[in-house]
Design a protein around this motif. Structure first.
Motif, mmCIF file in Angstrom:
data_model
loop_
_atom_site.group_PDB
_atom_site.id
_atom_site.type_symbol
_atom_site.label_atom_id
_atom_site.label_comp_id
_atom_site.label_asym_id
_atom_site.label_seq_id
_atom_site.Cartn_x
_atom_site.Cartn_y
_atom_site.Cartn_z
ATOM 1 N N PRO A 107 0.812 -1.221 0.000
ATOM 2 C CA PRO A 107 0.000 0.000 0.000
ATOM 3 C C PRO A 107 0.842 1.266 0.000
ATOM 4 O O PRO A 107 0.450 2.268 -0.622
ATOM 5 C CB PRO A 107 -0.831 -0.126 1.284
ATOM 6 C CG PRO A 107 -0.226 -1.226 2.088
ATOM 7 C CD PRO A 107 0.548 -2.087 1.148
ATOM 8 N N GLU A 108 2.014 1.235 0.667
ATOM 9 C CA GLU A 108 2.862 2.438 0.690
ATOM 10 C C GLU A 108 3.302 2.810 -0.728
ATOM 11 O O GLU A 108 3.401 3.986 -1.066
ATOM 12 C CB GLU A 108 4.118 2.229 1.545
ATOM 13 C CG GLU A 108 3.861 1.993 3.019
ATOM 14 C CD GLU A 108 3.582 0.531 3.334
ATOM 15 O OE1 GLU A 108 3.607 -0.309 2.393
ATOM 16 O OE2 GLU A 108 3.305 0.219 4.503
ATOM 17 N N ASP A 109 3.593 1.800 -1.528
ATOM 18 C CA ASP A 109 4.016 2.064 -2.912
ATOM 19 C C ASP A 109 2.830 2.157 -3.864
ATOM 20 O O ASP A 109 2.997 2.452 -5.028
ATOM 21 C CB ASP A 109 4.957 0.938 -3.381
ATOM 22 C CG ASP A 109 6.194 0.833 -2.519
ATOM 23 O OD1 ASP A 109 6.786 1.896 -2.234
ATOM 24 O OD2 ASP A 109 6.549 -0.278 -2.104
ATOM 25 N N MET A 110 1.641 1.884 -3.349
ATOM 26 C CA MET A 110 0.432 1.837 -4.170
ATOM 27 C C MET A 110 0.636 0.905 -5.376
ATOM 28 O O MET A 110 0.305 1.252 -6.513
ATOM 29 C CB MET A 110 0.004 3.240 -4.588
ATOM 30 C CG MET A 110 -0.256 4.136 -3.375
ATOM 31 S SD MET A 110 -1.469 5.431 -3.637
ATOM 32 C CE MET A 110 -0.713 6.369 -4.907
ATOM 33 N N ALA A 157 -9.192 5.682 -18.960
ATOM 34 C CA ALA A 157 -7.809 5.913 -19.405
ATOM 35 C C ALA A 157 -7.484 7.393 -19.492
ATOM 36 O O ALA A 157 -6.332 7.801 -19.325
ATOM 37 C CB ALA A 157 -7.566 5.239 -20.754
ATOM 38 N N VAL A 158 -8.486 8.208 -19.744
ATOM 39 C CA VAL A 158 -8.262 9.653 -19.866
ATOM 40 C C VAL A 158 -7.626 10.207 -18.593
ATOM 41 O O VAL A 158 -6.818 11.127 -18.637
ATOM 42 C CB VAL A 158 -9.581 10.375 -20.225
ATOM 43 C CG1 VAL A 158 -10.636 10.189 -19.145
ATOM 44 C CG2 VAL A 158 -9.352 11.854 -20.495
ATOM 45 N N ARG A 215 0.258 -0.496 -10.862
ATOM 46 C CA ARG A 215 0.028 0.701 -10.055
ATOM 47 C C ARG A 215 -1.438 0.795 -9.644
ATOM 48 O O ARG A 215 -2.321 0.583 -10.469
ATOM 49 C CB ARG A 215 0.296 1.962 -10.871
ATOM 50 C CG ARG A 215 1.720 2.177 -11.243
ATOM 51 C CD ARG A 215 1.763 3.267 -12.311
ATOM 52 N NE ARG A 215 2.964 3.153 -13.088
ATOM 53 C CZ ARG A 215 4.056 3.902 -12.880
ATOM 54 N NH1 ARG A 215 4.041 4.824 -11.950
ATOM 55 N NH2 ARG A 215 5.124 3.726 -13.615
ATOM 56 N N PRO A 218 -5.645 5.970 -5.305
ATOM 57 C CA PRO A 218 -6.554 6.138 -4.164
ATOM 58 C C PRO A 218 -8.003 6.166 -4.643
ATOM 59 O O PRO A 218 -8.312 6.808 -5.652
ATOM 60 C CB PRO A 218 -6.178 7.520 -3.596
ATOM 61 C CG PRO A 218 -4.891 7.904 -4.247
ATOM 62 C CD PRO A 218 -4.802 7.153 -5.540
ATOM 63 N N ILE A 244 -9.904 20.032 -21.159
ATOM 64 C CA ILE A 244 -8.589 19.433 -20.859
ATOM 65 C C ILE A 244 -7.512 20.520 -20.842
ATOM 66 O O ILE A 244 -6.621 20.522 -19.994
ATOM 67 C CB ILE A 244 -8.265 18.309 -21.866
ATOM 68 C CG1 ILE A 244 -9.244 17.130 -21.662
ATOM 69 C CG2 ILE A 244 -6.831 17.826 -21.704
ATOM 70 C CD1 ILE A 244 -9.109 15.999 -22.664
ATOM 71 N N GLN A 245 -7.636 21.464 -21.776
ATOM 72 C CA GLN A 245 -6.676 22.577 -21.772
ATOM 73 C C GLN A 245 -6.789 23.403 -20.490
ATOM 74 O O GLN A 245 -5.824 24.026 -20.063
ATOM 75 C CB GLN A 245 -6.903 23.482 -22.985
ATOM 76 C CG GLN A 245 -6.423 22.853 -24.285
ATOM 77 C CD GLN A 245 -6.761 23.694 -25.502
ATOM 78 O OE1 GLN A 245 -7.758 24.417 -25.510
ATOM 79 N NE2 GLN A 245 -5.936 23.612 -26.537
ATOM 80 N N ALA A 247 -7.175 22.093 -17.717
ATOM 81 C CA ALA A 247 -6.677 21.199 -16.669
ATOM 82 C C ALA A 247 -7.776 20.503 -15.885
ATOM 83 O O ALA A 247 -7.573 20.099 -14.751
ATOM 84 C CB ALA A 247 -5.732 21.935 -15.720
ATOM 85 N N ASP A 285 -11.840 15.576 -4.047
ATOM 86 C CA ASP A 285 -12.568 15.890 -2.817
ATOM 87 C C ASP A 285 -13.760 16.759 -3.188
ATOM 88 O O ASP A 285 -13.937 17.134 -4.359
ATOM 89 C CB ASP A 285 -11.656 16.531 -1.756
ATOM 90 C CG ASP A 285 -11.021 17.820 -2.236
ATOM 91 O OD1 ASP A 285 -11.588 18.470 -3.153
ATOM 92 O OD2 ASP A 285 -9.966 18.188 -1.720
ATOM 93 N N SER A 291 -15.683 22.213 -8.293
ATOM 94 C CA SER A 291 -15.022 23.189 -9.161
ATOM 95 C C SER A 291 -14.854 22.625 -10.577
ATOM 96 O O SER A 291 -15.046 23.338 -11.576
ATOM 97 C CB SER A 291 -13.688 23.586 -8.522
ATOM 98 O OG SER A 291 -12.687 23.732 -9.471
ATOM 99 N N GLY A 377 -11.931 11.834 -24.518
ATOM 100 C CA GLY A 377 -10.711 12.459 -24.004
ATOM 101 C C GLY A 377 -9.449 11.880 -24.610
ATOM 102 O O GLY A 377 -8.397 12.532 -24.646
#
Lengths: 464, 464
Positions: A107-110, A157-158, A215, A218, A244-245, A247, A285, A291, A377
């Protein structure tokens, strides 16, 4: 590449039976199941099936087969779409379904190290209480080994990448039966050639995975789902490009064309406007999800969409995405008495609207029905095309359509397959897309598997 | 692998001079510059240098060299660290610095296609008004082609990935002089072997890039920088691990050990507590950056750090990160009269605290000074070690230290190099890390470059 003589086949089967007892089968119905492809391609059955329990079983099988130049085909759950599991010259199918354990979890390395036969749903159940999950979702409950072999991806995958990004390192049996580790477990490395990514997506033609370290991510605190419609495909695509531009880290952003929406309305009793539609999902979150949704809504408005609805409530979310979730069955229901299959192309997102629009025009011109759904996407989309069962003339028309689609995607700087792979059906387009680069792929294949025993007949290399 | 006889060398030089006029040089000081390595390794000069202006120049050079089995070494700006540019058996250096143009820019796709000689700073200047940037920052103002060749990364890889993720597709000249495109411009593809990622990180041993299409990212609306200190390396590492598990998308998260902080205090007149220190950077909109900083601060507190300071103001940000920005010079200043070099190792993040702590103990036991700085989100760290100039006995002690460091990283499931590459100096550890997998790398190398003309003497393949 020719089929081995029956005496040799019998000898290999005898040795495998001695080695594996009732974990080897040459029962015809078992063999037939293992050439199952979720495709309309003719089944080409292997000569026998080994149910592997461990990497040693895989090594042993490969060594026996290698001695006789017997082809070997890895099998996960049989959900591949382009004939990857067919055995055109016979061979031994190695069934990985019983190699389905979690080997170690960090878990630490996920990261989690798994055997290749575990399916993504089983893995996610196993991970449930850890706060982490494996996000890649190609639709089918595929095995992780199969997903790695075809470089699978899907709706998420996006945000989370494809199997190319998900596999950190692997253990694999090569054509000579040697077991290698492709890389360390470090998150990044500059040590040597990237064998991990050479094997990922090679469709079992270079090696057989026996372990994969992948990989995890969370589990998002809040998930928001939304839907809105547009006047044109172009408006929908431009909304995604601008988002997407800006962000916005879409977790999912799916495009349904007007025909897909109509099919969903009919199938699920919905009353969506029959227009190009985006289904979106945001992870984060509470503040971040809000937002993202607000910014997206603003951009969608600027492109003429005024009906964006979203919710973080699980029940409402399911309702908003109902059309998308039932799309495959809706498409099948809209093509009654037909064999339906899903083609796959992917272009730079700047060309997606053109590619989808021209494909719609093509379908219309050729009197074909083909609802379209896209992982917008990524510039990736599927057309569900159908043809009356057992009608060869109609089947041919569908193949001609997919040929035009591949050519169109390639001419726009894209690829003939974003996520389904080459297998047997897209051999011609691999060369069309990549030209001389295919010669170098073949050079690599010959060097690593000089007898061409690993999944022969795929990729269209010269021998085939 | 042996040096060509002088007559052949002269013949190749003559042909190159005829082909390129004064864009070919065999002046000794020019040749010496092109074996510059930013290392303490002995310079091994090439026999001549071609200044390429176009892909045709590269093809022509490779074809002339291939005819005589003359080695070829690509050269960007000479910032590699492990002897990648040395010519142990002579050869021709192809200087890409004049192939520094932007070929095409697609803001909708957030990609740019460039010639390999452009540096990352020049590219970012070119992009300045587009709202997009190329985030990968290995420290040096390296050429993008060089960065791709060594699979470079740096401080921002924790958020934006390494060159492995950044290169979408490439055009390359192979050992026989043929020009290939490794993939389409689609964001994802399941078509064929991943030649892109096979070439990325191959240190010029499989092909020479002539064009690269790379992914860009939106310039963040708000950047926040912060700093805090911890009682132990373990507390700092655990803070980062938990933060990543809580989905904090660090843009940068850098660890300085107590010795590094002391060196920075001395060099920059700072008064930081000489304790393990994290420098963090967050990207996003105002709300998201504030929320990331708040969550991080909470987690840091839970690990005993109560002095987290952060700011979004550019001047204050520069002040907070002053120590990190001057770390290399501070390390050099702390090792007066010494040759200083930066070693590189990378482990799964769960083992980072152990690896750094054991390395500190090792340094102490061997009376060595070595401030440590780490890209902690990736488990990657550097030790700046120095030895008195021209003191062979001391130099040997440093090599023994780096050997122990590589062994330690590998024994913890990590790699001997996270971002500097193998070159000449880490050959031994490549085999230690990857075992038999190196044989398959060599098989690929022999298949694609049978005369071993592309950057020979690197990677430690059998011939060398």
């Amino acid at each position: 590449m020719a089929r081995l003589d029956q005496k040799t086949v019998d000898q290999v089967c005898k040795e495998l039976e001695t080695a594996f007892g009732n974990r080897f089968s040459n029962n015809l119905s078992v063999r037939d199941t293992h050439s199952h492809n979720e495709t309309k391609l003719r089944h080409e059955v292997p000569d026998g099936v080994v149910y592997a329990l461990s990497k040693d079983d895989v090594v042993k099988t490969v060594k026996i087969c290698a001695r006789y130049k017997m082809p070997i085909i890895g099998f996960g759950v049989g959900s591949s779409l382009e004939g990857q599991l067919n055995a055109p010259v016979g061979g031994i199918s190695i069934d990985f379904s019983k190699m389905d354990q979690v080997v170690s979890f960090s878990p630490e390395d996920m990261t989690v190290t798994i055997q290749p036969g575990i399916t993504r749903e089983t893995l996610n159940s196993w991970l449930r209480d850890s706060g982490l999950f494996f996000p890649i979702d190609p639709g089918a409950n595929a095995s992780i080994g199969g997903m790695a072999s075809t470089r699978a991806s899907g709706t998420s995958a996006v945000r989370y990448g494809t199997m190319r990004e998900a596999v950190l390192c692997a253990e694999a049996v090569m054509a000579d039966g040697r077991l290698i580790r492709t890389a360390s477990r470090a998150k990044k490395s500059a040590a040597g050639y990237d064998l991990t990514r050479l094997l990922v997506g090679s469709e079992g033609t270079l090696g057989l995975f026996t372990e994969l370290t992948i990989r995890l991510h969370p589990i998002p605190e809040v998930v928001s789902s939304g839907i809105c419609t547009f006047a044109t495909i172009g408006d929908a695509c431009n909304t995604v490009i601008e988002s997407i531009q800006c962000a916005i880290p879409f977790a999912r952003v799916e495009l349904m064309d007007e025909f897909m929406v109509k099919a969903c309305n009919a199938y699920s009793g919905l009353t969506l406007e029959p227009r190009p539609t985006l289904c979106v999902e945001f992870h984060g979150d509470e503040a971040s999800v809000a937002s993202q949704a607000a910014t997206f809504s603003e951009i969608a408005s600027a492109h003429g969409s005024s009906n964006f609805q979203q919710s973080t409530d699980p029940e409402k979310r399911a309702q908003l995405w109902k059309a998308r979730h039932s799309a495959l069955w809706a498409a099948e229901a809209s093509l009654p008495e037909c064999d339906v299959f899903s083609t796959d192309a992917c272009v730079p997102i700047s060309r997606l609207a053109d590619c989808v629009t021209e494909t719609q025009k093509d379908l219309k011109e050729h009197n074909l029905i083909g609802p379209i759904i896209g992982h917008v996407g990524d510039g990736n989309f599927h057309v569900f095309v159908g043809y009356p069962k057992d009608n060869e003339r109609e089947e041919k028309r569908i193949y001609e359509f997919t040929e035009r689609l591949s050519e169109r995607a390639i001419s726009m700087g894209g690829t003939c397959t974003g996520e389904h792979g080459i297998g047997q059906r897209k051999i011609k387009y691999l060369r069309m897309e990549l030209g001389d680069a295919v010669d170098f792929m073949w050079t690599i294949k010959q060097a690593l598997d000089p007898d061409n025993i690993l999944n022969p007949g795929k990729y269209g290399f010269p021998e085939n």
